[in-house]
Design a protein around this motif. Structure first.
Motif, short mmCIF file in Angstrom:
data_model
loop_
_atom_site.label_atom_id
_atom_site.label_comp_id
_atom_site.label_asym_id
_atom_site.label_seq_id
_atom_site.Cartn_x
_atom_site.Cartn_y
_atom_site.Cartn_z
N GLY A 272 -3.87 0.30 -2.65
CA GLY A 272 -3.73 -0.76 -1.67
C GLY A 272 -2.79 -1.85 -2.13
N ALA A 273 -2.29 -2.64 -1.21
CA ALA A 273 -1.41 -3.75 -1.56
C ALA A 273 -2.15 -4.72 -2.47
N GLY A 274 -1.54 -5.08 -3.59
CA GLY A 274 -2.15 -6.01 -4.53
C GLY A 274 -3.11 -5.37 -5.50
N GLN A 275 -3.34 -4.06 -5.41
CA GLN A 275 -4.26 -3.38 -6.34
C GLN A 275 -3.63 -3.32 -7.73
N ALA A 276 -4.46 -3.52 -8.78
CA ALA A 276 -3.96 -3.38 -10.15
C ALA A 276 -3.63 -1.92 -10.41
N ILE A 277 -2.41 -1.64 -10.83
CA ILE A 277 -1.97 -0.26 -11.03
C ILE A 277 -1.57 0.02 -12.47
N ALA A 278 -1.31 -1.03 -13.27
CA ALA A 278 -0.88 -0.84 -14.66
C ALA A 278 -1.03 -2.16 -15.39
N THR A 279 -0.82 -2.12 -16.71
CA THR A 279 -0.77 -3.35 -17.50
C THR A 279 0.62 -3.45 -18.12
N MET A 280 1.07 -4.68 -18.29
CA MET A 280 2.43 -4.92 -18.76
C MET A 280 2.58 -4.59 -20.24
N GLY A 281 3.71 -4.03 -20.58
CA GLY A 281 4.00 -3.68 -21.97
C GLY A 281 5.49 -3.67 -22.25
N ASP A 282 5.87 -2.95 -23.31
CA ASP A 282 7.28 -2.89 -23.69
C ASP A 282 7.73 -1.45 -23.95
N SER A 283 7.06 -0.48 -23.34
CA SER A 283 7.45 0.92 -23.54
C SER A 283 8.87 1.14 -22.99
N GLY A 284 9.75 1.69 -23.83
CA GLY A 284 11.13 1.92 -23.42
C GLY A 284 11.96 0.66 -23.31
N ALA A 285 11.46 -0.48 -23.82
CA ALA A 285 12.18 -1.75 -23.71
C ALA A 285 12.13 -2.48 -25.05
N ALA B 261 0.84 -1.19 0.00
CA ALA B 261 0.00 0.00 0.00
C ALA B 261 0.88 1.25 0.00
N GLY B 262 0.38 2.32 -0.63
CA GLY B 262 1.13 3.57 -0.63
C GLY B 262 0.50 4.62 -1.51
N LYS B 263 1.25 5.66 -1.80
CA LYS B 263 0.77 6.78 -2.60
C LYS B 263 1.56 6.86 -3.89
N VAL B 264 0.87 7.03 -5.03
CA VAL B 264 1.54 7.19 -6.32
C VAL B 264 2.18 8.58 -6.36
N VAL B 265 3.50 8.62 -6.41
CA VAL B 265 4.19 9.90 -6.43
C VAL B 265 4.70 10.26 -7.83
N TYR B 266 4.64 9.31 -8.76
CA TYR B 266 4.99 9.61 -10.16
C TYR B 266 4.22 8.67 -11.06
N ALA B 267 3.65 9.23 -12.13
CA ALA B 267 2.96 8.45 -13.16
C ALA B 267 3.18 9.16 -14.49
N GLY B 268 4.03 8.59 -15.34
CA GLY B 268 4.31 9.24 -16.61
C GLY B 268 5.44 8.58 -17.36
N LYS B 269 5.92 9.25 -18.40
CA LYS B 269 7.02 8.70 -19.21
C LYS B 269 8.10 9.73 -19.45
N GLY B 270 8.44 10.46 -18.39
CA GLY B 270 9.48 11.48 -18.50
C GLY B 270 10.89 10.91 -18.51
N ILE B 271 11.06 9.65 -18.10
CA ILE B 271 12.38 9.01 -18.12
C ILE B 271 12.35 7.99 -19.26
N ARG B 272 12.93 8.34 -20.37
CA ARG B 272 12.77 7.57 -21.61
C ARG B 272 13.11 6.09 -21.45
N ALA B 273 14.20 5.78 -20.74
CA ALA B 273 14.65 4.39 -20.63
C ALA B 273 13.67 3.53 -19.85
N TYR B 274 12.78 4.16 -19.08
CA TYR B 274 11.83 3.41 -18.25
C TYR B 274 10.44 3.31 -18.90
N GLY B 275 10.24 4.02 -20.00
CA GLY B 275 8.92 3.98 -20.64
C GLY B 275 7.85 4.54 -19.73
N ASN B 276 6.64 3.97 -19.78
CA ASN B 276 5.57 4.38 -18.86
C ASN B 276 5.92 3.88 -17.47
#
Length: 226
Positions: free
Chosen positions: A188-201, A144-159
């Motif tokens: 919350g712990a175990g909450q779906a937060i994203a879907t898997m992809g290949d952005s930046g990879a 559990a925690g707080k989302v402090v970053y959501a984006g693609k500002g770091i190219r090598a990391y993608g989304n």
């Protein structure tokens, strides 16, 4: 010629014969002593080097100006140093200290996805772990925690998503296809937060990092065994 003079001259001549001439002295390791009739091209070919290399290693401005008895370096300077070191007795091997135990973590983590481990943490080229999966697979918050970053500002990391769990602990989730939460959201712990992809990879995967007090650490010791 007197007998004394003859004996003295004979002694000097024998001493001169017993002393090897420069061309007859053995060359040290990594060197070659030029013999009569040698050319730099012939020496380079014999020792599988180039004329340019021999000229450079021996500071020869004219590749034809070599003299009988001259010592020529026939290995690069670094190779000669290595060869010299190889002849020395190796120093005693230091006793390796056991790796320090992982720092204490006051939260419980879970695996964000169930795929196989593709790459392990090394602290240098890989500051986390890479986990396999299929495009569109759900990625879950490790705690559990707080989302402090959501984006693609770091190219090598993608989304990229970063979740802050407490003052000392962050987790990061990279190369996502779609982000399902926004910056500022509580999860919350175990909450779906994203879907898997290949952005930046170069393939579909999740790159997962754990940061303790700002330092990247291997997350595997803090995750439940599989």
């Amino acid at each position: 010629m007197s007998l004394r003079t003859f004996i003295l001259c004979s002694s000097l001549w024998l001493a001169a014969c017993a002393t090897p001439r420069p061309a007859e002295l053995p060359a040290p390791a990594g060197y070659y002593r030029v013999q009569s009739g040698d050319t730099l091209y012939r020496i380079a070919r014999k020792y599988k080097q180039t004329v340019g290399s021999l000229a450079r290693w021996n500071q020869l401005s004219d590749s034809s100006s070599i003299q009988t008895g001259q010592l020529l370096r026939i290995q690069p300077p670094s190779a000669g140093k290595t060869a010299g070191k190889a002849n020395r007795p190796p120093p005693p091997k230091a006793v390796e200290k056991p790796a320090p135990p992982p720092a204490k973590l006051d939260i419980k983590l879970q695996w964000p996805v169930a795929g196989a481990l593709l790459a392990s943490f090394d602290g240098n080229r890989n500051k986390g772990v890479d986990i396999a999966g299929s495009a569109g697979d759900e990625i879950h918050a490790a705690a559990a925690g707080k989302v402090v970053y959501a984006g693609k500002g770091i190219r090598a990391y993608g989304n990229l998503l970063i979740i802050k769990h407490n003052e000392d602990t962050l987790t990061a989730y990279a190369h996502n296809q779609q982000l399902l939460v926004n910056e500022g959201d509580q999860v919350g712990a175990g909450q779906a937060i994203a879907t898997m992809g290949d952005s930046g990879a170069n393939r579909v995967k999740l790159h997962f990092e754990l940061r303790l007090r700002g330092q990247a650490v291997d997350p595997v010791p803090y995750l439940p065994p599989r």
